[in-house]
Design an enzyme around this catalytic site. Structure first.
Site, PDB file in Angstrom:
ATOM      1  CE1 TYR A   1      -8.319  30.404  12.214  1.00 34.33           C
ATOM      2  CE2 TYR A   1     -10.022  29.426  10.831  1.00 34.33           C
ATOM      3  CZ  TYR A   1      -8.838  29.315  11.539  1.00 34.33           C
ATOM      4  OH  TYR A   1      -8.169  28.111  11.573  1.00 34.33           O
TER       5      TYR A   1
ATOM      6  CG  ASN B   1       1.639  31.786  18.806  1.00 31.21           C
ATOM      7  OD1 ASN B   1       1.466  30.584  18.626  1.00 31.21           O
ATOM      8  ND2 ASN B   1       2.224  32.279  19.883  1.00 31.21           N
TER       9      ASN B   1
ATOM     10  CG  HIS C   1       1.618  28.091  11.296  1.00 31.32           C
ATOM     11  ND1 HIS C   1       1.605  27.321  12.439  1.00 31.32           N
ATOM     12  CD2 HIS C   1       2.354  27.389  10.391  1.00 31.32           C
ATOM     13  CE1 HIS C   1       2.315  26.213  12.239  1.00 31.32           C
ATOM     14  NE2 HIS C   1       2.782  26.236  11.007  1.00 31.32           N
TER      15      HIS C   1
ATOM     16  CG  LEU D   1       2.615  24.723  31.863  1.00 36.51           C
ATOM     17  CD1 LEU D   1       3.178  25.793  32.781  1.00 36.51           C
ATOM     18  CD2 LEU D   1       1.175  25.087  31.466  1.00 36.51           C
TER      19      LEU D   1
ATOM     20  CB  ALA E   1       5.921  31.431  28.441  1.00 36.63           C
TER      21      ALA E   1
HETATM   22  C1  BJW Z   1       2.774  26.744  27.885  1.00 30.77           C
HETATM   23  C2  BJW Z   1       1.953  27.516  28.652  1.00 30.77           C
HETATM   24  C3  BJW Z   1       2.579  28.521  29.372  1.00 30.77           C
HETATM   25  C4  BJW Z   1       0.705  26.124  27.715  1.00 30.77           C
HETATM   26  N1  BJW Z   1       3.897  28.681  29.296  1.00 30.77           N
HETATM   27  N2  BJW Z   1       4.094  26.901  27.824  1.00 30.77           N
HETATM   28  C5  BJW Z   1       2.559  13.003   9.131  1.00 30.77           C
HETATM   29  C6  BJW Z   1       3.848  13.176   9.627  1.00 30.77           C
HETATM   30  C7  BJW Z   1       4.483  14.414   9.569  1.00 30.77           C
HETATM   31  C8  BJW Z   1       3.829  15.516   9.028  1.00 30.77           C
HETATM   32  C9  BJW Z   1       2.556  15.344   8.542  1.00 30.77           C
HETATM   33  C10 BJW Z   1       1.931  14.108   8.585  1.00 30.77           C
HETATM   34  N3  BJW Z   1       0.690  14.233   8.042  1.00 30.77           N
HETATM   35  C11 BJW Z   1       0.519  15.531   7.667  1.00 30.77           C
HETATM   36  C12 BJW Z   1       1.660  16.228   7.964  1.00 30.77           C
HETATM   37  C13 BJW Z   1       1.922  17.680   7.764  1.00 30.77           C
HETATM   38  C14 BJW Z   1       1.090  18.560   8.685  1.00 30.77           C
HETATM   39  C15 BJW Z   1       1.290  18.091  10.133  1.00 30.77           C
HETATM   40  O1  BJW Z   1       2.239  18.458  10.797  1.00 30.77           O
HETATM   41  N4  BJW Z   1       0.362  17.315  10.661  1.00 30.77           N
HETATM   42  C16 BJW Z   1       0.487  16.813  12.028  1.00 30.77           C
HETATM   43  C17 BJW Z   1      -0.876  16.729  12.637  1.00 30.77           C
HETATM   44  C18 BJW Z   1       1.250  15.511  11.995  1.00 30.77           C
HETATM   45  N5  BJW Z   1       1.588  19.901   8.501  1.00 30.77           N
HETATM   46  C19 BJW Z   1       1.123  20.711   7.561  1.00 30.77           C
HETATM   47  O2  BJW Z   1       0.202  20.376   6.818  1.00 30.77           O
HETATM   48  C20 BJW Z   1       1.823  22.030   7.377  1.00 30.77           C
HETATM   49  N6  BJW Z   1       2.205  22.198   6.014  1.00 30.77           N
HETATM   50  C21 BJW Z   1       3.121  21.392   5.451  1.00 30.77           C
HETATM   51  O3  BJW Z   1       3.644  20.466   6.052  1.00 30.77           O
HETATM   52  O4  BJW Z   1       3.429  21.723   4.156  1.00 30.77           O
HETATM   53  C22 BJW Z   1       4.379  20.902   3.452  1.00 30.77           C
HETATM   54  C23 BJW Z   1       5.822  21.197   3.754  1.00 30.77           C
HETATM   55  C24 BJW Z   1       6.771  20.233   3.501  1.00 30.77           C
HETATM   56  C25 BJW Z   1       8.115  20.480   3.761  1.00 30.77           C
HETATM   57  C26 BJW Z   1       8.512  21.701   4.235  1.00 30.77           C
HETATM   58  C27 BJW Z   1       7.577  22.662   4.452  1.00 30.77           C
HETATM   59  C28 BJW Z   1       6.246  22.407   4.220  1.00 30.77           C
HETATM   60  C29 BJW Z   1       0.905  23.190   7.739  1.00 30.77           C
HETATM   61  C30 BJW Z   1       0.612  23.238   9.199  1.00 30.77           C
HETATM   62  C31 BJW Z   1      -0.369  24.388   9.493  1.00 30.77           C
HETATM   63  C32 BJW Z   1      -0.730  24.463  10.962  1.00 30.77           C
HETATM   64  N7  BJW Z   1      -1.764  25.400  11.140  1.00 30.77           N
HETATM   65  C33 BJW Z   1      -2.279  25.630  12.501  1.00 30.77           C
HETATM   66  C34 BJW Z   1      -3.581  26.461  12.414  1.00 30.77           C
HETATM   67  C35 BJW Z   1      -3.246  27.910  12.067  1.00 30.77           C
HETATM   68  C36 BJW Z   1      -4.448  28.786  12.108  1.00 30.77           C
HETATM   69  C37 BJW Z   1      -5.050  28.938  13.460  1.00 30.77           C
HETATM   70  O5  BJW Z   1      -4.436  29.588  14.332  1.00 30.77           O
HETATM   71  O6  BJW Z   1      -6.139  28.407  13.658  1.00 30.77           O
HETATM   72  O7  BJW Z   1      -1.299  26.277  13.299  1.00 30.77           O
HETATM   73  S1  BJW Z   1      -2.568  24.111  13.379  1.00 30.77           S
HETATM   74  C38 BJW Z   1      -2.141  24.759  14.962  1.00 30.77           C
HETATM   75  O8  BJW Z   1      -1.021  23.977  15.477  1.00 30.77           O
HETATM   76  C39 BJW Z   1      -1.627  26.187  14.711  1.00 30.77           C
HETATM   77  C40 BJW Z   1      -0.397  26.203  15.568  1.00 30.77           C
HETATM   78  O9  BJW Z   1       0.485  27.204  15.085  1.00 30.77           O
HETATM   79  C41 BJW Z   1       0.142  24.803  15.440  1.00 30.77           C
HETATM   80  C42 BJW Z   1       1.072  24.396  16.557  1.00 30.77           C
HETATM   81  O10 BJW Z   1       0.403  24.398  17.788  1.00 30.77           O
HETATM   82  P1  BJW Z   1       1.156  24.863  19.100  1.00 30.77           P
HETATM   83  O11 BJW Z   1       1.484  26.297  19.005  1.00 30.77           O
HETATM   84  O12 BJW Z   1       2.280  23.958  19.390  1.00 30.77           O
HETATM   85  O13 BJW Z   1      -0.004  24.736  20.198  1.00 30.77           O
HETATM   86  P2  BJW Z   1      -0.424  23.459  21.088  1.00 30.77           P
HETATM   87  O14 BJW Z   1      -1.762  23.724  21.653  1.00 30.77           O
HETATM   88  O15 BJW Z   1      -0.252  22.189  20.341  1.00 30.77           O
HETATM   89  O16 BJW Z   1       0.683  23.416  22.255  1.00 30.77           O
HETATM   90  C43 BJW Z   1       0.764  24.444  23.220  1.00 30.77           C
HETATM   91  C44 BJW Z   1       1.988  24.178  24.101  1.00 30.77           C
HETATM   92  O17 BJW Z   1       2.129  25.281  24.995  1.00 30.77           O
HETATM   93  C45 BJW Z   1       1.920  22.905  24.942  1.00 30.77           C
HETATM   94  O18 BJW Z   1       3.138  22.187  24.790  1.00 30.77           O
HETATM   95  C46 BJW Z   1       1.765  23.431  26.389  1.00 30.77           C
HETATM   96  O19 BJW Z   1       2.460  22.624  27.339  1.00 30.77           O
HETATM   97  C47 BJW Z   1       2.422  24.777  26.285  1.00 30.77           C
HETATM   98  N8  BJW Z   1       1.928  25.773  27.245  1.00 30.77           N
HETATM   99  N9  BJW Z   1       0.624  27.050  28.487  1.00 30.77           N
HETATM  100  C48 BJW Z   1       4.602  27.798  28.501  1.00 30.77           C
HETATM  101  N10 BJW Z   1       1.841  29.332  30.180  1.00 30.77           N
END
Ligand code: BJW
Length: 233
Positions: free
Chosen positions: A56, A92, A109, A202, A219
């Site tokens: 980080y 983000n 997040h 994308l 974007a």
């Molecule tokens: C472009 C582009 C361009 C590229 N133009 N586009 C089973 C089922 C359901 C849920 C769960 C499960 N088992 C566990 C869970 C829960 C879990 C979860 O979701 N797990 C999954 C793996 C299934 N979630 C959690 O634990 C969360 N907490 C939680 O659920 O608490 C309980 C709760 C219950 C009820 C209500 C509320 C809460 C916490 C999640 C924390 C995520 N943290 C991270 C790390 C943060 C720190 C760090 O930055 O390192 O957050 S993980 C990571 O993923 C980060 C991001 O914010 C997050 C999402 O990623 P993102 O932004 O979508 O990125 P990418 O890389 O996946 O996608 C990029 C996209 O951009 C792509 O689509 C490209 O096409 C596009 N792109 N270039 C436009 N130029």
């Protein structure tokens, strides 16, 4: 285009990709070299705090060096010029929305430029490193961690987000893969209360089928076009 009065925008790593910040799940993404369970879970941090703090520290430096792109700037213009309700919910941890001119931004997040003291629960603006165990400015303990939400932790301000989603007449998702909950469920929550839903990405995401409309492209092109249309230009 229809007139909207209450817009919720969700952004993900894709909106910052053209600012040089890596996404998570791409082939050359962040988790290729750093497995998610090592660097994005409380268990990984407990196992190897030095590795996680270094990961980080490096990303905080990358955020400081990055500049907002045309998509962040377009949302900044939307925030200034749109007369209705607006909330930009970002997954983000970079500050590029703010530097792009937006004020109505919620970091669900957490933030790269914030440190959280696990001893006294204080949060402090932070631009330097944490791996060297700096003392907390409030209590002096060397117990600071990145102020971000890892898997298994509760994202920030969920009540406020769901209240905004239920009042929205337009939900727009930009540059997120729809792989992580609860953010991946926002499109359904917005649909359920009658909002129109639009995805700008994308490529098609895991949740594309849930949107009324998906537009594909970078974007930096799609977001300014969409903002122009909302502002009637
Ligand atoms: C472009 C582009 C361009 C590229 N133009 N586009 C089973 C089922 C359901 C849920 C769960 C499960 N088992 C566990 C869970 C829960 C879990 C979860 O979701 N797990 C999954 C793996 C299934 N979630 C959690 O634990 C969360 N907490 C939680 O659920 O608490 C309980 C709760 C219950 C009820 C209500 C509320 C809460 C916490 C999640 C924390 C995520 N943290 C991270 C790390 C943060 C720190 C760090 O930055 O390192 O957050 S993980 C990571 O993923 C980060 C991001 O914010 C997050 C999402 O990623 P993102 O932004 O979508 O990125 P990418 O890389 O996946 O996608 C990029 C996209 O951009 C792509 O689509 C490209 O096409 C596009 N792109 N270039 C436009 N130029």
């Amino acid at each position: 285009m229809a007139t909207f009065r209450n817009i919720v925008v969700l952004t993900g790593a894709g909106i910052s990709a053209e600012s040089g910040l890596k996404t998570f799940r791409a082939e050359d993404g962040l988790w290729e070299d750093h497995p998610v369970e090592e660097v994005a879970t409380p268990e990984g941090f407990a196992r190897d705090p030095d590795l996680v703090q270094r990961f980080y520290d490096e990303r905080r430096a990358q955020v400081l060096a990055a500049q907002p792109n045309a998509a962040h700037e377009a949302l900044g213009r939307l925030d200034r010029e749109f007369g209705g309700e607006l909330l930009i919910v970002t997954q983000n941890f970079d500050d590029l929305h703010t530097r792009g001119g937006a004020e109505r931004v919620l970091h669900m997040h957490g933030e790269a430029l914030s440190a959280w003291c696990t001893a006294c629960d204080a949060r402090h603006p932070w631009r330097g490193t944490l791996r060297d165990g700096p003392p907390c400015p409030s209590c002096g303990a060397a117990a600071m961690r990145p102020d971000i939400v890892w898997f298994g932790e509760m994202p920030y301000q969920m009540d406020r987000i769901f209240a905004s989603l239920s009042a929205a007449d337009l939900f727009v998702s930009i540059g997120t893969s729809g792989a992580v909950y609860p953010a991946a469920g926002f499109v359904q929550a917005a649909s359920d209360t009658g909002s129109r839903t639009l995805e700008l990405n994308l490529e098609r995401s895991a949740g594309s089928h849930r949107f009324d409309e998906t537009r594909l492209g970078p974007a930096s092109e799609l977001v300014p076009e969409w903002v122009d249309a909302v502002l009637g230009e």
